[in-house]
Design an enzyme around this catalytic site. Structure first.
Site, PDB file in Angstrom:
ATOM      1  N   GLY A   9       0.716  -1.573  -0.290  1.00  0.00           N
ATOM      2  CA  GLY A   9       0.035   0.223  -0.076  1.00  0.00           C
ATOM      3  C   GLY A   9       0.799   1.203  -0.016  1.00  0.00           C
ATOM      4  N   ALA A  86      -1.731  -2.186   3.377  1.00  0.00           N
ATOM      5  CA  ALA A  86      -2.819  -1.988   3.142  1.00  0.00           C
ATOM      6  C   ALA A  86      -4.044  -2.653   3.321  1.00  0.00           C
ATOM      7  CB  ALA A  86      -2.368  -2.720   1.123  1.00  0.00           C
ATOM      8  N   LYS A 164     -10.238  -4.333  10.131  1.00  0.00           N
ATOM      9  CA  LYS A 164      -8.999  -3.829  11.599  1.00  0.00           C
ATOM     10  C   LYS A 164      -9.131  -5.130  12.374  1.00  0.00           C
ATOM     11  CE  LYS A 164      -6.517  -1.343   9.439  1.00  0.00           C
ATOM     12  NZ  LYS A 164      -5.572  -1.350   8.922  1.00  0.00           N
TER      13      LYS A 164
END
Length: 258
Positions: A9, A86, A164
């Site tokens: 990312g 990412a 998350k």
């Protein structure tokens, strides 16, 4: 010998600051992006802030997708460190939570499995405070700490928070069950603020931009734990030289802003 860090990312708001600090610290960085069109964006963002312009020679890129196995093995080959930043971070929550959850969880496991196969033992994972504080009350009844985990079944948690939390859980479970030699550190920042290195700054600053531009008909009464992006990047890089960070969740918050 120069250590090689694979940073997933790499075009993200936090990741660009990590790229900059890694290059200034002498590391070689192999950044992953969803499209190679964004490689020059990252180079242009960090170039003006480098201590030595020649450091860009240590920055390379690979095109990878969190939802595909293609290219992960090649990207991790010869790496010393995996920094996995990412993860999907939408400003508006999707109607189907799996649009966010699946890439986050599967992408994290995909990166860790590729790292294990390549013999990479040191991993720094960018998690979030939303994997810590989305629950009815902290365990100690006073403040949230690294021992707290968000409740994915809570009515207050949104798809991003679930993504998350589940992704970080998956990382710790993978290391504990399948890669006990892997040295994992998780960085858990609050709302990440601070200077953007270019005009492509993503969702964190997008929240501030939305509030300041009066796009909403009212100003909600809310607060968030916040941290400077440069401090978050520093924690990622510093973790590599601090053995005590291994096996830890490190909360990155400086103030509560309301």
């Amino acid at each position: 010998m120069t250590q090689r860090v694979v940073l997933t990312g790499a075009s993200g708001f936090i990741a660009k600051h990590i790229v900059l600090q890694l290059l200034n610290a002498g590391f070689a960085v192999h950044g992953t992006v969803r499209s190679m069109k964004r490689a020059d964006e990252v180079r242009d963002a960090v170039r003006p802030h480098l201590d030595d312009a020649q450091a860009l020679d240590r920055l390379t890129f690979a095109e990878l997708d969190l939802t595909s196995d293609d290219g992960w093995g090649e990207a991790l080959e010869g790496a010393d460190v995996l920094m996995h930043t990412a993860s999907p971070f939408p400003l508006a929550q999707p109607k189907d939570e799996n649009e966010v959850i699946r890439p986050a969880v599967d992408g994290t496991l995909r990166a860790l499995k590729a790292a294990k196969a390549a013999g990479v033992k040191r991993v720094v994972l960018t998690s979030s405070m939303v994997s810590v504080m989305e629950k009815d009350a902290p365990d100690n009844g006073k403040e949230y700490t690294a021992s707290d985990w968000s409740d994915v079944n809570s009515a207050r948690i949104n798809p991003y928070g679930k993504s998350k939390t589940l992704a970080e859980r998956a990382a710790w479970d993978f290391v504990g069950n399948e890669a006990p030699d892997m040295q994992l550190t998780a960085i858990n920042p609050g709302l990440v603020l601070g200077p953007a290195l270019d005009a492509h700054y993503g969702t964190s600053l997008g929240v501030v931009e939305r509030v300041l531009s009066a796009k909403d008909p009212m100003l909600p009464n809310f607060g968030l734990p916040a941290v400077d992006v440069r401090d978050v990047a520093h924690m990622h890089v510093k973790a590599l030289s601090v053995p005590d960070s291994i096996g830890k969740r490190l909360i990155a918050v400086s103030d509560f802003i309301c």
